[in-house]
Design a protein around this motif. Structure first.
Motif, PDB file in Angstrom:
ATOM      1  N   LEU A  95      66.880 -29.981  11.670  1.00 54.31           N
ATOM      2  CA  LEU A  95      65.584 -29.662  11.577  1.00 54.31           C
ATOM      3  C   LEU A  95      64.717 -30.786  10.971  1.00 54.31           C
ATOM      4  O   LEU A  95      63.371 -30.825  10.972  1.00 54.31           O
ATOM      5  CB  LEU A  95      65.372 -28.291  10.568  1.00 54.31           C
ATOM      6  CG  LEU A  95      65.978 -27.072  10.985  1.00 54.31           C
ATOM      7  CD1 LEU A  95      65.665 -25.881  10.013  1.00 54.31           C
ATOM      8  CD2 LEU A  95      65.460 -26.505  12.433  1.00 54.31           C
ATOM      9  N   ASP A  96      65.266 -31.873  10.408  1.00 51.43           N
ATOM     10  CA  ASP A  96      64.517 -32.925   9.952  1.00 51.43           C
ATOM     11  C   ASP A  96      63.950 -33.540  10.994  1.00 51.43           C
ATOM     12  O   ASP A  96      62.769 -34.405  11.051  1.00 51.43           O
ATOM     13  CB  ASP A  96      65.344 -33.973   9.133  1.00 51.43           C
ATOM     14  CG  ASP A  96      66.040 -33.450   7.957  1.00 51.43           C
ATOM     15  OD1 ASP A  96      65.196 -32.674   7.306  1.00 51.43           O
ATOM     16  OD2 ASP A  96      67.320 -33.934   7.643  1.00 51.43           O
ATOM     17  N   CYS A 104      54.871 -30.016  10.684  1.00 53.28           N
ATOM     18  CA  CYS A 104      56.206 -29.358  10.989  1.00 53.28           C
ATOM     19  C   CYS A 104      55.829 -29.032  12.366  1.00 53.28           C
ATOM     20  O   CYS A 104      55.022 -28.225  12.478  1.00 53.28           O
ATOM     21  CB  CYS A 104      56.040 -28.044  10.088  1.00 53.28           C
ATOM     22  SG  CYS A 104      56.410 -28.418   8.280  1.00 53.28           S
ATOM     23  N   GLU A 110      62.040 -17.294   9.267  1.00 56.56           N
ATOM     24  CA  GLU A 110      62.734 -18.274   8.609  1.00 56.56           C
ATOM     25  C   GLU A 110      62.662 -19.602   9.080  1.00 56.56           C
ATOM     26  O   GLU A 110      62.598 -20.503   8.161  1.00 56.56           O
ATOM     27  CB  GLU A 110      64.319 -17.707   8.526  1.00 56.56           C
ATOM     28  CG  GLU A 110      64.201 -16.279   7.635  1.00 56.56           C
ATOM     29  CD  GLU A 110      65.617 -15.660   7.970  1.00 56.56           C
ATOM     30  OE1 GLU A 110      66.490 -16.609   8.710  1.00 56.56           O
ATOM     31  OE2 GLU A 110      66.002 -14.784   7.473  1.00 56.56           O
ATOM     32  N   HIS A 111      62.583 -19.947  10.259  1.00 56.50           N
ATOM     33  CA  HIS A 111      62.329 -21.507  10.663  1.00 56.50           C
ATOM     34  C   HIS A 111      61.209 -22.059  10.247  1.00 56.50           C
ATOM     35  O   HIS A 111      61.266 -23.092   9.780  1.00 56.50           O
ATOM     36  CB  HIS A 111      62.436 -21.355  12.373  1.00 56.50           C
ATOM     37  CG  HIS A 111      62.219 -22.499  12.991  1.00 56.50           C
ATOM     38  ND1 HIS A 111      63.313 -23.352  13.027  1.00 56.50           N
ATOM     39  CD2 HIS A 111      61.337 -23.170  13.593  1.00 56.50           C
ATOM     40  CE1 HIS A 111      62.985 -24.357  13.432  1.00 56.50           C
ATOM     41  NE2 HIS A 111      61.728 -24.455  14.035  1.00 56.50           N
ATOM     42  N   GLN A 149      61.742 -22.789   6.478  1.00 55.44           N
ATOM     43  CA  GLN A 149      62.596 -23.780   6.250  1.00 55.44           C
ATOM     44  C   GLN A 149      62.182 -25.290   6.422  1.00 55.44           C
ATOM     45  O   GLN A 149      62.208 -26.160   5.831  1.00 55.44           O
ATOM     46  CB  GLN A 149      63.922 -23.882   7.228  1.00 55.44           C
ATOM     47  CG  GLN A 149      64.970 -22.531   6.866  1.00 55.44           C
ATOM     48  CD  GLN A 149      65.844 -22.418   7.944  1.00 55.44           C
ATOM     49  OE1 GLN A 149      65.855 -22.863   8.965  1.00 55.44           O
ATOM     50  NE2 GLN A 149      66.386 -21.127   7.801  1.00 55.44           N
ATOM     51  N   ALA A 181      59.381 -26.171   3.691  1.00 51.14           N
ATOM     52  CA  ALA A 181      60.194 -26.460   2.740  1.00 51.14           C
ATOM     53  C   ALA A 181      60.711 -28.059   2.768  1.00 51.14           C
ATOM     54  O   ALA A 181      60.462 -28.896   1.951  1.00 51.14           O
ATOM     55  CB  ALA A 181      61.450 -25.757   2.461  1.00 51.14           C
ATOM     56  N   LYS A 182      61.192 -28.383   4.084  1.00 50.51           N
ATOM     57  CA  LYS A 182      61.528 -29.738   4.281  1.00 50.51           C
ATOM     58  C   LYS A 182      60.123 -30.790   4.266  1.00 50.51           C
ATOM     59  O   LYS A 182      60.416 -31.816   3.739  1.00 50.51           O
ATOM     60  CB  LYS A 182      62.202 -29.813   5.697  1.00 50.51           C
ATOM     61  CG  LYS A 182      63.651 -29.385   5.611  1.00 50.51           C
ATOM     62  CD  LYS A 182      64.333 -29.485   6.904  1.00 50.51           C
ATOM     63  CE  LYS A 182      65.631 -29.322   6.961  1.00 50.51           C
ATOM     64  NZ  LYS A 182      66.776 -30.122   5.818  1.00 50.51           N
TER      65      LYS A 182
END
Length: 406
Positions: free
Chosen positions: A112-113, A131, A163-164, A167, A170-171
């Motif tokens: 996901l990074d 994002c 959720e995706h 996440q 948050a990253k």
């Protein structure tokens, strides 16, 4: 930090037999000029860059030509895949385009990074963290389970998408802390949200599962650049969650829309302003509706509003109660002196055919199957040959039923 937000180009679209190549070229040229004039730091294309997963060669050529033009402007380009786009096709040139200041996100990444992008201003300083979320295919985030109901699948998919987003947000926050900069966080997406206004050219993307994603399930982005809906609009009246809409009208019901490019200004305090930049109309689409008498008047009024050097594409919706075997000829006569090309003639039902027996006082129970069928055929737009074929088929069906009952 200045971001330009657009989506749903649909390069390669054929519209009722007509190519949109000239319009898309004009749009791309105008956009590059606008990027230069507005000194944009980044341009986000939120999905559906192409109309199909196998676009024609001229559409791919336009795509590459635009990216080369953009590279010369110094503006960073972020391209997100939509439901119309092919992941494999976009990935073909992804690494090459990265050398041209262009980031292509075609699907949900295993790491996901890779979807957390640092966007810089023209002066080289970090301006925002994005994002970068493309169209999310159910298989990317959801595992099917045996025995699930449709409602369970819808709930699970909605939760998986939420959720995706959470996440990645948050990253992005962690990335911002790591860099030690106070910059806004921007999100993207290609999906339908609750309460948006659709047009006839928008395709359902989560058939049988997710219908619309709730607005309150998105994280607290400073700005959320959305695609998939062709009508430009705010989501739930919120200034920071927007659909840019398509840059050209992709169906006749979009013909009266003012198409928009969104200019988004942000700083360390978040969103400062969203300005609407009106996109010129590169090919006029017109839809007229009414009885033949009303259409004659509308065409007369339209004559003084058209550019004689630019052919408009026309849709005619005729409201008729009676059958006209020469309807196309009548419509052609109405438009004979206008600089238009009629792409579609639609016959709209009037009030005369509200029931098979209204005028005669009959009721359906009093009619034989043959009489009902004959009356129904009379109301359809069929040739004599087609009527005879259908009568023969109807007789065969009745004969078969009678043999079964016997």
């Amino acid at each position: 930090m200045r971001i330009l937000h657009t989506s749903d180009w649909h390069l390669g679209q054929h519209f009722m037999g007509k190519t949109r190549q000239a319009e898309h070229r004009a749009w791309c040229d105008w956009l590059v000029q606008t990027v230069v004039e507005q000194q944009a730091d980044a341009l986000i294309i939120a999905g559906d860059i192409f109309d199909t997963g196998t676009p024609p060669s001229y559409a791919r050529e336009q795509y590459n030509r635009f990216i080369v033009q953009m590279q010369a402007t110094g503006c960073q380009l972020l391209i997100l895949a939509g439901n119309h786009d092919s992941v494999a096709m976009l990935n073909e040139s992804k690494d090459l385009l990265a050398q041209l200041n262009t980031q292509v996100i075609s699907s949900v990444a295993e790491n996901l990074d890779q979807q957390v992008l640092v966007v810089k201003q023209r002066n080289g300083q970090v301006g925002a963290i994005v994002c970068a979320i493309p169209f999310i295919r159910p298989r990317d985030v959801q595992r099917s389970q045996a025995g699930q109901s449709a409602e369970d699948k819808q709930s699970d998919l909605q939760q998986a998408i939420a959720e995706h987003y959470a996440q990645l947000f948050a990253k992005a926050e962690a990335k911002r802390a790591q860099l030690g900069v106070n910059v806004p966080i921007i999100g993207t997406g290609h999906l339908t949200t609750v309460g948006v206004s659709l047009t006839e050219s928008v395709r359902e993307i989560y058939v049988g599962s997710l219908t619309a994603f709730p607005t309150d399930a998105f994280p607290a982005f400073d700005y959320l650049a959305l695609g998939h809906i062709h009508r430009p609009q705010k989501v739930a009246g919120l200034e920071h969650i927007r659909y840019s809409g398509s840059p050209i009208a992709l169906s006749f019901d979009e013909s009266k829309q003012q198409k928009e490019l969104l200019q988004v200004d942000l700083d360390a305090n978040g969103l400062q302003r969203v300005a609407v930049l009106e996109i010129p109309c590169f090919q006029r689409l017109i839809s007229l509706s009414g009885s033949l008498a009303q259409l004659q008047k509308q065409c007369a009024e339209l004559a003084g509003q058209l550019d004689p050097d630019a052919v408009a594409w026309l849709e005619i919706q005729v409201q008729v109660d009676d059958y006209y075997s020469d309807l196309d000829e009548r419509v052609a006569a109405l438009c004979a002196d206008l600089p238009v090309e009629v792409l579609r003639v639609r016959r709209l039902r009037g009030n005369k055919i509200a029931g098979l027996t209204r005028n005669s006082g009959e009721v359906l129970a009093e009619l034989s199957p043959d009489e009902v069928f004959t009356k129904r055929l009379h109301d359809e737009e069929l040739s004599d040959a087609e009527i005879e074929v259908l009568k023969g088929l109807h007789a065969q069906v009745l004969e078969s039923l009678q043999e079964t009952e016997a």
